[in-house]
Design a protein around this motif. Structure first.
Motif, PDB file in Angstrom:
ATOM      1  N   LEU A 170       0.823  -1.200   0.000  1.00  0.00           N
ATOM      2  CA  LEU A 170       0.000   0.000   0.000  1.00  0.00           C
ATOM      3  C   LEU A 170       0.868   1.267   0.000  1.00  0.00           C
ATOM      4  N   MET A 171       1.963   1.218   0.755  1.00  0.00           N
ATOM      5  CA  MET A 171       2.850   2.375   0.803  1.00  0.00           C
ATOM      6  C   MET A 171       3.488   2.633  -0.555  1.00  0.00           C
ATOM      7  N   GLU A 172       3.827   1.591  -1.254  1.00  0.00           N
ATOM      8  CA  GLU A 172       4.420   1.764  -2.580  1.00  0.00           C
ATOM      9  C   GLU A 172       3.417   2.411  -3.534  1.00  0.00           C
ATOM     10  N   LYS A 173       2.159   2.007  -3.419  1.00  0.00           N
ATOM     11  CA  LYS A 173       1.123   2.629  -4.246  1.00  0.00           C
ATOM     12  C   LYS A 173       0.951   4.109  -3.886  1.00  0.00           C
ATOM     13  N   LEU A 174       1.027   4.401  -2.564  1.00  0.00           N
ATOM     14  CA  LEU A 174       0.889   5.787  -2.125  1.00  0.00           C
ATOM     15  C   LEU A 174       2.046   6.633  -2.651  1.00  0.00           C
ATOM     16  N   ARG A 175       3.249   6.072  -2.631  1.00  0.00           N
ATOM     17  CA  ARG A 175       4.405   6.816  -3.144  1.00  0.00           C
ATOM     18  C   ARG A 175       4.233   7.111  -4.637  1.00  0.00           C
ATOM     19  N   GLN A 176       3.758   6.113  -5.379  1.00  0.00           N
ATOM     20  CA  GLN A 176       3.560   6.313  -6.816  1.00  0.00           C
ATOM     21  C   GLN A 176       2.486   7.360  -7.076  1.00  0.00           C
ATOM     22  N   ALA A 177       1.406   7.319  -6.264  1.00  0.00           N
ATOM     23  CA  ALA A 177       0.323   8.289  -6.455  1.00  0.00           C
ATOM     24  C   ALA A 177       0.800   9.702  -6.166  1.00  0.00           C
ATOM     25  N   VAL A 178       1.608   9.873  -5.138  1.00  0.00           N
ATOM     26  CA  VAL A 178       2.126  11.204  -4.801  1.00  0.00           C
ATOM     27  C   VAL A 178       3.108  11.675  -5.869  1.00  0.00           C
ATOM     28  N   ALA A 179       3.895  10.731  -6.425  1.00  0.00           N
ATOM     29  CA  ALA A 179       4.836  11.105  -7.480  1.00  0.00           C
ATOM     30  C   ALA A 179       4.093  11.592  -8.718  1.00  0.00           C
ATOM     31  N   GLU A 180       2.928  10.975  -9.000  1.00  0.00           N
ATOM     32  CA  GLU A 180       2.138  11.378 -10.164  1.00  0.00           C
ATOM     33  C   GLU A 180       1.398  12.679  -9.911  1.00  0.00           C
ATOM     34  N   ARG A 181       1.043  12.933  -8.615  1.00  0.00           N
ATOM     35  CA  ARG A 181       0.316  14.166  -8.263  1.00  0.00           C
ATOM     36  C   ARG A 181       1.096  14.890  -7.165  1.00  0.00           C
ATOM     37  N   PRO A 182       2.183  15.557  -7.496  1.00  0.00           N
ATOM     38  CA  PRO A 182       3.050  16.169  -6.465  1.00  0.00           C
ATOM     39  C   PRO A 182       2.377  17.289  -5.680  1.00  0.00           C
ATOM     40  N   GLY A 183       1.272  17.805  -6.193  1.00  0.00           N
ATOM     41  CA  GLY A 183       0.578  18.868  -5.461  1.00  0.00           C
ATOM     42  C   GLY A 183      -0.560  18.371  -4.600  1.00  0.00           C
ATOM     43  N   ASP A 184      -0.730  17.050  -4.477  1.00  0.00           N
ATOM     44  CA  ASP A 184      -1.826  16.465  -3.694  1.00  0.00           C
ATOM     45  C   ASP A 184      -1.494  16.600  -2.205  1.00  0.00           C
ATOM     46  N   GLU A 186      -3.314  16.071   0.545  1.00  0.00           N
ATOM     47  CA  GLU A 186      -3.726  14.948   1.395  1.00  0.00           C
ATOM     48  C   GLU A 186      -2.788  13.758   1.213  1.00  0.00           C
ATOM     49  N   GLY A 187      -2.393  13.510  -0.052  1.00  0.00           N
ATOM     50  CA  GLY A 187      -1.474  12.413  -0.301  1.00  0.00           C
ATOM     51  C   GLY A 187      -0.118  12.645   0.346  1.00  0.00           C
ATOM     52  N   LEU A 188       0.382  13.877   0.281  1.00  0.00           N
ATOM     53  CA  LEU A 188       1.667  14.198   0.916  1.00  0.00           C
ATOM     54  C   LEU A 188       1.578  14.071   2.430  1.00  0.00           C
ATOM     55  N   THR A 189       0.449  14.487   2.990  1.00  0.00           N
ATOM     56  CA  THR A 189       0.270  14.356   4.448  1.00  0.00           C
ATOM     57  C   THR A 189       0.320  12.891   4.865  1.00  0.00           C
ATOM     58  N   LEU A 190      -0.423  12.056   4.143  1.00  0.00           N
ATOM     59  CA  LEU A 190      -0.423  10.628   4.460  1.00  0.00           C
ATOM     60  C   LEU A 190       0.962  10.021   4.265  1.00  0.00           C
ATOM     61  N   LEU A 191       1.632  10.429   3.219  1.00  0.00           N
ATOM     62  CA  LEU A 191       2.958   9.869   2.937  1.00  0.00           C
ATOM     63  C   LEU A 191       3.936  10.219   4.063  1.00  0.00           C
ATOM     64  N   ALA A 192       3.928  11.488   4.481  1.00  0.00           N
ATOM     65  CA  ALA A 192       4.854  11.912   5.534  1.00  0.00           C
ATOM     66  C   ALA A 192       4.604  11.131   6.824  1.00  0.00           C
ATOM     67  N   ARG A 193       3.339  11.009   7.208  1.00  0.00           N
ATOM     68  CA  ARG A 193       3.014  10.324   8.467  1.00  0.00           C
ATOM     69  C   ARG A 193       3.369   8.842   8.407  1.00  0.00           C
ATOM     70  N   ASN A 194       3.053   8.213   7.298  1.00  0.00           N
ATOM     71  CA  ASN A 194       3.277   6.780   7.221  1.00  0.00           C
ATOM     72  C   ASN A 194       4.749   6.425   7.032  1.00  0.00           C
ATOM     73  N   GLU A 195       5.503   7.273   6.352  1.00  0.00           N
ATOM     74  CA  GLU A 195       6.948   7.032   6.265  1.00  0.00           C
ATOM     75  C   GLU A 195       7.563   7.095   7.677  1.00  0.00           C
ATOM     76  N   MET A 196       7.129   8.050   8.465  1.00  0.00           N
ATOM     77  CA  MET A 196       7.625   8.141   9.845  1.00  0.00           C
ATOM     78  C   MET A 196       7.204   6.908  10.639  1.00  0.00           C
ATOM     79  N   ALA A 197       5.952   6.469  10.463  1.00  0.00           N
ATOM     80  CA  ALA A 197       5.465   5.307  11.206  1.00  0.00           C
ATOM     81  C   ALA A 197       6.245   4.042  10.830  1.00  0.00           C
ATOM     82  N   MET A 198       6.713   3.955   9.581  1.00  0.00           N
ATOM     83  CA  MET A 198       7.476   2.785   9.140  1.00  0.00           C
ATOM     84  C   MET A 198       8.939   2.843   9.569  1.00  0.00           C
ATOM     85  N   GLY A 199       9.369   4.000  10.081  1.00  0.00           N
ATOM     86  CA  GLY A 199      10.772   4.143  10.461  1.00  0.00           C
ATOM     87  C   GLY A 199      11.632   4.730   9.370  1.00  0.00           C
ATOM     88  N   ASN A 200      11.001   5.145   8.256  1.00  0.00           N
ATOM     89  CA  ASN A 200      11.740   5.810   7.180  1.00  0.00           C
ATOM     90  C   ASN A 200      11.775   7.314   7.499  1.00  0.00           C
TER      91      ASN A 200
END
Length: 521
Positions: A170-184, A186-200
């Motif tokens: 799911l995280m890989e899909k989220l990264r791809q979606a944010v890469a395709e829509r860099p101005g999203d 909500e997507g950037l917010t989710l990406l930042a939080r979940n990368e931190m939660a994963m330890g990245n």
């Protein structure tokens, strides 16, 4: 060795002076006031005789004056003799008193040596305030950079825990979606939080930077404070120059931002300025909600920090809510007594919000608590009042709307004939049967805890594999935190954000549960 030689010499000299003071006799040759008076009277008699010879005074007057001066001289001479006799008797101290005093001196000097051996630091120089401030400035200026701190933290942190394969997908899909829509946003917010939660951590704060860039001038102080916190986590808890810059920007935008003030205080403490750290942290305890996420670590350290800052008699401001003793007493209450205590706590929260106001989290807590107590009329009225206070804050309105979905009467338990007592925000899901309840009542505390743990693990596993409602995700987060498994609670919170992406009300409900459980990043 030279230090001890000099110290011993000084002690011996002091002891010698004390001994001489105790043993010496008072000199008998000291001129007393009485002897001085005798000499004066003698001079007066001599002058009187001269005056009589010159005819300045009559013989009769001279005789009367001579008799008076002689009388005074005899009295002064008597006092002089009496004083000398007393001086001879008191000139030498009694032997017993001298020995006792000398023993006290020896004991005090010995205690001074022993105390220094335990508490002192031989060879350690003085630390005047200017030198301490200079060293603090040096420590502040010589902090490692963000990159250096991250390398040190990674070396001590060890390998990252394994990530669930489905979540990683799911995280890989989220990264791809944010890469395709860099101005999203909500997507950037989710990406930042979940990368931190994963330890990245680096990927997490880089995503937060991209979110701030995408918002432009609309980026808030909270956005920058979150960036700073992410960088501190990546640096292993050290507030680096780069993180400090983020907090400084946050405070420029929002001077009362609690998260930024907390970390600026932490930075002061890390660099030898407990006086400044204390002022910031004490202010946060007094001016922010009791359940603010920074208050728990502040309370754990504020008394020691106060001592370092020179506040010897500091008492932290009182906390709102039940104490540890209250919770222990609640465990021994009957259901009726426990329900009465809960109602009292809800009424206290209601009174405080009515008189002082409070953050949206407190309003949402009051609304959900009243619904769980079955008082839907008051809950709806307070929800309406809360919406009027936060009418321009969409996120706050979402939290209030989520609170209005709390199950009615969930806290009534067996007394109201409803479901067993549940956590706020819990959703409708199959509960224990009557047989389960009967079996639980016959279990030992360890067996009962094991049963609860199994139920919570089962819920978390089902949500991970099949998904579920926002109420169920919130229940899983809160239950894991209550069981002391904060790491798993954070993991479930991160998965819930991914699973419920796009549903603002659902995300707000889960976030409220994570904040209450102190696991929200």
């Amino acid at each position: 060795m030279l230090f001890w030689i000099l110290t011993a010499a000084l002690v011996a000299m002091i002891a010698l002076l004390f001994g001489l003071a105790l043993l010496r006799r008072h000199p008998e040759e000291e001129t007393s006031t009485a002897s001085y008076d005798v000499q004066v009277y003698r001079d007066q008699l001599s002058d009187l005789e001269k005056d009589r010879t010159r005819g300045v005074i009559s013989p009769e007057e001279a005789e009367r004056t001579k008799i008076e001066i002689s009388r005074r001289m005899l009295e002064a001479d008597r006092q002089e003799r009496a004083g000398k006799d007393l001086g001879r008797r008191a000139g030498e101290a009694p032997r017993g008193a001298t020995v006792a005093a000398f023993g006290v001196v020896v004991v005090l000097l010995g205690a001074a040596f022993a105390g220094y051996a335990v508490l002192g630091a031989r060879g350690y120089g003085d630390m005047p305030i200017r030198q301490r401030f200079a060293e603090a400035d040096t420590s502040y200026a010589s902090r490692p950079s963000q990159d250096e701190a991250e390398k040190q933290a990674a070396a001590s942190r060890g390998p990252a825990p394994a990530v669930d394969p489905k979540f990683a997908e799911l995280m890989e899909k989220l990264r791809q979606a944010v890469a395709e829509r860099p101005g999203d946003l909500e997507g950037l917010t989710l990406l930042a939080r979940n990368e931190m939660a994963m330890g990245n951590f680096r990927a997490g704060y880089e995503a937060q930077k991209r979110l701030i860039a995408a918002k432009g001038d609309g980026a808030t102080g909270e956005d920058y404070a979150q960036l700073g916190e992410d960088m501190v986590v990546a640096a292993g808890g050290l507030v680096t120059r780069e993180a400090e810059a983020a907090f400084a920007t946050a405070l420029d935008k929002e001077p009362k931002n609690g998260l930024a003030l907390y970390y600026i205080g932490l930075m002061m403490g890390q660099n030898g300025r407990p006086d400044r750290a204390f002022l910031l942290w004490d202010g946060l305890l007094r001016n922010t909600p009791a359940d603010a996420p920074w208050n728990a670590p502040i309370r754990a350290n504020i008394e020691e920090l106060a001592w370092l800052a020179g506040e010897q008699n500091y008492t932290p401001p009182g906390t709102r809510g039940p104490s540890a003793a209250d919770m222990a007493n609640a465990a021994q209450m009957t259901p009726e007594e426990r329900m009465q205590m809960i109602r009292g706590m809800v009424e206290q929260l209601n009174d405080r919000l009515a008189s002082e106001g409070g953050p949206v989290e407190d309003w949402a807590k009051l609304v959900s608590s009243l619904r769980m107590l079955g008082d839907t009329g008051r809950a709806d009225a307070i929800a309406t009042e809360a919406r009027s206070k936060f009418v321009s804050d969409k996120e706050a309105l979402a939290k209030i709307d989520a609170a209005t979905q709390a199950p009615v009467g969930a806290a009534m338990g067996p007394m109201g004939g409803g479901a067993p007592m549940a956590a706020p925000g819990a959703g409708a899901m199959p509960g224990p049967s009557a047989e389960d309840v009967q079996n639980a009542a016959e279990m030992s505390p360890e067996e009962r805890q094991q049963m609860i743990r199994g139920m919570v693990d089962g819920l978390a596993e089902r949500l991970t594999t099949e998904g579920g409602s926002a109420q169920e995700w919130a229940r899983a987060v809160r239950s894991l935190a209550m069981l002391g498994d904060s790491g798993r609670a954070k993991e479930i919170y991160g998965k819930a954000q991914t699973a419920l992406a796009g549903d603002a009300a659902a995300l707000a409900m889960v976030q409220q549960a994570a904040e209450a459980a102190k696991v929200a990043p």
